[in-house]
Design a protein around this motif. Structure first.
Motif, PDB file in Angstrom:
ATOM      1  N   ARG A 159       0.825  -1.209   0.000  1.00  0.00           N
ATOM      2  CA  ARG A 159       0.000   0.000   0.000  1.00  0.00           C
ATOM      3  C   ARG A 159       0.857   1.257   0.000  1.00  0.00           C
ATOM      4  N   ALA A 160       1.932   1.239   0.762  1.00  0.00           N
ATOM      5  CA  ALA A 160       2.768   2.431   0.878  1.00  0.00           C
ATOM      6  C   ALA A 160       3.718   2.595  -0.309  1.00  0.00           C
ATOM      7  N   TYR A 161       4.264   1.482  -0.798  1.00  0.00           N
ATOM      8  CA  TYR A 161       5.246   1.524  -1.892  1.00  0.00           C
ATOM      9  C   TYR A 161       4.914   0.405  -2.884  1.00  0.00           C
ATOM     10  N   PRO A 162       3.950   0.640  -3.746  1.00  0.00           N
ATOM     11  CA  PRO A 162       3.472  -0.447  -4.624  1.00  0.00           C
ATOM     12  C   PRO A 162       4.510  -0.949  -5.621  1.00  0.00           C
ATOM     13  N   HIS A 163       5.580  -0.189  -5.885  1.00  0.00           N
ATOM     14  CA  HIS A 163       6.568  -0.605  -6.891  1.00  0.00           C
ATOM     15  C   HIS A 163       7.788  -1.293  -6.275  1.00  0.00           C
ATOM     16  N   THR A 164       7.754  -1.528  -4.984  1.00  0.00           N
ATOM     17  CA  THR A 164       8.885  -2.184  -4.336  1.00  0.00           C
ATOM     18  C   THR A 164       8.911  -3.666  -4.697  1.00  0.00           C
ATOM     19  N   PRO A 165      10.043  -4.191  -5.197  1.00  0.00           N
ATOM     20  CA  PRO A 165      10.107  -5.616  -5.541  1.00  0.00           C
ATOM     21  C   PRO A 165      10.028  -6.484  -4.288  1.00  0.00           C
ATOM     22  N   ARG A 166       9.402  -7.647  -4.433  1.00  0.00           N
ATOM     23  CA  ARG A 166       9.245  -8.584  -3.319  1.00  0.00           C
ATOM     24  C   ARG A 166      10.029  -9.851  -3.620  1.00  0.00           C
ATOM     25  N   PHE A 167      10.831 -10.274  -2.674  1.00  0.00           N
ATOM     26  CA  PHE A 167      11.598 -11.503  -2.846  1.00  0.00           C
ATOM     27  C   PHE A 167      10.778 -12.684  -2.347  1.00  0.00           C
TER      28      PHE A 167
END
Length: 706
Positions: free
Chosen positions: A393-401
Motif C-alpha cells: 500500500r505504501a510503496y506499490p513498486h517495491t520488488p518482493r523476494f
C-alpha cells in the motif's frame, strides 16, 4: 558428512564433553563455520556459528597457532577471550583444536565441560582430541579430493544425546506416573527449551493447562512470567551444565521458586511456592512481572556479542559479515541487506538470504526513486511493515523476494548523516513490538558508527595500497642470461599494508642486482619509506658500489632522514660472466639456494644492523659461486612467519619445496613456494618473493640437503 559426524559424536562421548562444536574452514580460509553441534541448541550457539580466523576466539587461535588451546576456568576465559566470556559468563572449561592433515588445516573442534571437570585435560582426553583431529583431517581431504568438500549449510547438524540405556514401555509409564503423582511442580524441557512434560502440580502453580503449554517455550507462553529471567536461567543451565534458579511473582501475590537441573538431553524444572513470601537471595534473582521487554535473553546475549565484535571490525566487509552473522539469528530474520549511498545511487555491500539476481534489481537504484529503500535512507526515518499488504500500500513498486512478508528498514545514521541502510526481512508477518523497534533502532546507530569507521579505514587502506603499488616496479627489466620471477602477495583482509619491496637492477654488461626488503610498520608512512629505500638502493647499485657499501650508504641516508622506522634489506650483486654472487644483508632473512648438483639450503651470511638504527653501521659482504642453473630465492618474513609457527622450521620446509621444484622454470618455482606458504599459514603479513636463476640447465631435485 555422516562419517565426519560419527567421528565427532565419538569424540564427545569419549571425552564426556557437555557441549561440542564442530567447524570447517570456508573455501577462502577466512572464517570457520559451524557444521555440527552437540549438547546445545542452535539458537544458543548462534553467536559462534561463524568465527573469523583472526577473531579472539579459542577455535580461531587454535587454527592460527596450529595447536590445542585449553582454558581452565572462567577467569582465564574472560582474560584471554573477553568477547566469548561476555556472552557465556559461566563456570566452564574449554578445549579447542585444529583439524589438520599434514600441513593443511581443514577446520576445528571446540569442547566444553562443567566446572566439576579437573583443571587440566587428562592424557586420555588429549589423545582422543588429537586422534579425532587427525582422522577428521584425512577424511575432509578425502571428501575434497573427490569433489565433495564439507561446507556449512543452512542447517547445522545437531547430534542427539545417546542414552546409556533405553527404558522399556512399562518402565517409562511408571516414571511418568511417579512424576505425575509428585506434589512438587515438575516440568521437562528439551534441549531447545520446549516443554515436553508437565505434571498437574506444575500446571496448577503456573495457572495453565498442561496441554496449553506442551511444545511451547514457557518464557513466551506464560504472559505473567518474566521471560528474560527464565530464558537466562535455562541458557546458563544448558551451557554450564550446572543447576540454576530464579524466582518470579505470579499475580497477585504468589512468589514461585524455579530450579533448573540440566542434562545432555534437556533440562528438568521444579516449581515450588516460596515459603516466606518474597524469596531470599539464595533462591536466585527475583523479578516481578513485566520487568523486561519481549526481546529474549539469547537475543540480548547475541547483541552484546555483536557490540563487542563491532569494536574489532576493521573494514566495511568485516562490519557487514559480523552484522549478518549475529543479527539474523538474534531477530530470527530470513534475510538481511546492507546498502550504502554512492554517487546518488543505492549500492548493496552485503546480504544474506537473497539471490544475486534479486540483488541486481536493488543495486544501483537512484536515491531519488520512489522505492522504500531510497526513501528510508534519504529521510533517515526507520520504517516497519508487519505484512506485505502494508508495504504494498505504501510503496506499490517495491520488488518482493519470494514470499517475504515483513520488513524493517533501518537507516544507519552517525553525526546526523546517513551512511547506509539495514534491511531485515521475514517469511511471516511480524508485529515489531515497540521494545523490539527500540532495540533495532539503537543497534542501527551502533552499526552506523562501525560502518563510518570502516569506510575511513578502507579509504586509508586503499590510499596506502595504491601508494605502495605505485612504488613497486611495474615490470622487471629483461636481463640476458638471468631468469627472474617476482611475486607479491598483500596481507589478508583486515590487515594493514606492509612495507615489503623488491627490485631487479641492470648494473651493466653481464651484471645485475636483486634486492628485497621490509620496512617496519603497516601504514602510509611505511609505504612511503619503502619507496625511498627502494629508490636509494637502486641508485647506489647503478653506481657500481659493492653490496656492503650499497647498504651502508642507504643506511646513512635513512639515518639523516630519521623516519623513526627501521628497514631490513638483502642485496645481491650477480656477475653473470664470472658466475659469482656477492651479498650483504641488513637484518633480513638470508636467501635460499639450490645448486646444480642438487644441494639445497640457506646461505650462511653475517648480518648487519637494520637500516636506520645506527648511521655508522657496517654490512659485511659474502661471496658465493653462482654457476648456471643455480636457484636463489629471496623472500620477506611474511612467507615463513605466522602466529605459533617457528620461522626457522618454516624456512627449512621452504628449502625442501625449493629443491623439489628446482627442475621447473622460475615462475613455477615461485608459485610452488607461495602455494606452500599459503597452505601452512594465514596471510597475516605482506609477502614478497624473488626467484633468480642464471642461464643454464636447471638443477635436479637433490638426494640430500646441504
Amino acid at each position: 558428512m555422516r562419517r565426519f559426524a560419527g567421528l565427532f559424536e565419538g569424540l564427545v562421548r569419549d571425552t564426556d564433553a557437555a557441549v561440542g562444536m564442530l567447524y570447517v574452514l570456508t573455501p577462502e580460509k577466512r572464517a570457520l563455520e559451524l557444521v555440527a553441534l552437540s549438547g546445545m541448541p542452535r539458537r544458543i550457539a548462534a553467536p559462534w556459528a561463524r568465527i573469523g580466523v583472526d577473531d579472539a576466539a579459542p577455535v580461531a587461535q587454535a587454527v592460527r597457532e596450529r595447536s590445542l588451546v585449553w582454558v581452565g576456568d572462567s577467569k582465564e576465559l574472560a582474560e584471554r577471550f573477553p568477547r566469548i566470556a561476555l556472552v557465556a559468563p559461566y563456570e566452564i572449561l574449554l578445549a579447542a583444536a585444529p583439524i589438520m592433515d599434514g600441513d593443511v588445516t581443514w577446520g576445528a573442534v571446540c569442547l566444553l565441560w562443567p566446572v566439576s571437570h579437573p583443571p587440566a585435560l587428562s592424557p586420555g582426553e588429549r589423545d582422543a582430541i588429537m586422534v579425532f583431529c587427525g582422522r577428521s583431517g584425512r577424511l575432509l581431504r578425502h571428501y575434497a579430493d573427490r569433489g565433495h568438500p564439507v561446507e556449512a549449510g543452512a542447517d547445522v547438524l545437531n547430534l542427539r544425546a545417546v542414552r546409556r540405556r533405553e527404558p522399556g514401555r512399562a518402565e517409562a509409564l511408571a516414571a511418568y506416573e511417579f512424576a505425575a503423582r509428585l506434589p512438587t511442580g515438575c516440568c521437562s524441557l528439551d534441549l531447545e527449551g520446549r516443554v515436553r512434560f508437565l505434571n498437574q502440580a506444575a500446571a496448577d502453580l503456573l495457572g495453565i493447562g498442561a496441554a496449553d503449554l506442551m511444545g511451547s517455550l514457557p518464557w513466551e507462553r506464560l504472559l505473567w512470567l518474566d521471560g528474560r529471567a527464565f530464558e537466562d536461567a535455562y541458557r546458563a543451565a544448558v551451557i554450564s551444565k550446572q543447576t540454576t534458579a530464579f524466582t518470579a511473582l505470579r499475580p497477585p501475590d504468589q512468589w514461585l521458586s524455579f530450579r533448573l537441573d540440566p542434562g545432555l538431553s534437556g533440562v528438568s524444572v521444579t516449581v515450588t511456592p516460596s515459603q516466606r513470601g518474597r524469596p531470599a537471595a539464595t533462591d536466585g534473582p527475583a523479578v516481578p512481572p513485566g520487568a523486561h521487554g519481549p526481546v529474549g535473553a539469547s537475543a540480548m546475549y547475541q547483541l552484546m556479542y555483536l557490540a563487542a565484535t563491532l569494536t574489532e571490525a576493521v573494514g566495511v566487509r568485516d562490519v557487514v559479515d559480523q552484522v549478518a552473522d549475529q543479527l539474523v539469528p538474534a531477530f530470527e530474520a530470513q534475510g538481511l541487506v546492507v546498502l550504502t549511498a554512492e554517487g546518488g545511487r543505492l549500492r548493496v555491500v552485503g546480504q544474506r538470504g537473497y539471490t544475486d539476481d534479486f540483488m541486481a534489481q536493488v543495486d544501483g537504484a537512484p536515491l531519488t526513486s520512489h522505492i522504500v529503500t531510497a526513501r528510508a535512507l534519504t529521510s533517515g526515518t526507520p520504517l516497519f511493515f508487519p505484512s506485505f499488504a502494508e508495504l504494498h500500500r505504501a510503496y506499490p513498486h517495491t520488488p518482493r523476494f519470494r514470499h517475504r512478508d515483513a520488513w524493517a528498514f533501518l537507516p544507519l545514521i552517525t553525526s546526523g548523516r546517513p551512511v547506509g541502510l539495514l534491511v531485515l526481512s521475514y517469511d511471516r508477518p511480524r508485529p515489531f513490538p515497540q521494545t523490539e523497534r527500540t532495540v533495532l533502532v539503537a543497534l542501527a546507530g551502533l552499526i552506523a558508527q562501525a560502518m563510518d569507521r570502516a569506510h575511513l579505514y578502507d579509504t586509508k587502506h586503499q590510499l596506502a595500497r595504491t601508494l605502495q603499488t605505485g612504488l613497486l616496479p611495474k615490470e622487471l627489466p629483461r636481463i640476458p642470461g638471468l631468469d627472474v620471477a617476482a611475486r607479491y602477495l598483500p596481507a589478508g583482509h583486515g590487515s594493514d599494508i606492509g612495507g615489503d619491496f623488491y627490485d631487479l637492477i641492470h648494473c651493466g654488461t653481464n651484471c645485475a642486482a636483486v634486492t628485497i626488503g621490509d620496512v617496519q610498520g603497516h601504514n602510509l608512512q611505511a609505504a612511503a619509506l619503502m619507496g625511498q629505500v627502494r629508490i636509494a638502493v637502486h641508485a647506489y647499485a647503478t653506481a657500481h658500489s659493492a653490496p656492503g657499501e650499497v647498504l651502508a650508504r642507504t643506511n646513512r641516508l635513512l639515518s639523516d632522514l630519521d623516519p623513526g622506522l627501521f628497514t631490513s634489506c638483502l642485496f645481491v650483486h650477480i656477475d653473470l660472466e664470472r658466475h659469482v654472487a656477492r651479498l650483504a644483508t641488513a637484518g633480513h632473512p638470508p636467501p635460499l639456494i639450490c645448486r646444480p648438483d642438487g644441494r639445497a639450503g640457506t646461505l650462511a651470511m653475517t648480518p648487519g644492523l637494520l637500516l636506520g638504527i645506527a648511521p655508522d653501521g657496517e654490512y659485511p659482504t659474502t661471496q658465493v659461486p653462482l654457476p648456471p642453473g643455480t636457484l636463489l630465492a629471496l623472500y620477506t618474513d611474511g612467507l615463513v612467519e605466522s602466529p605459533g609457527t617457528d620461522a626457522e622450521l618454516a624456512a627449512g620446509d621452504l628449502v625442501r619445496y625449493l629443491a623439489a621444484a628446482a627442475d621447473q622454470g622460475v615462475d613455477a618455482v615461485a608459485d610452488s613456494l607461495l602455494e606452500h606458504a599459503l597452505r601452512t599459514a594465514p596471510g597475516t603479513d605482506d609477502t614478497a618473493l624473488l626467484v633468480v636463476r642464471p642461464g643454464g640447465p636447471g638443477c635436479v631435485p637433490p638426494a640430500n640437503e646441504g
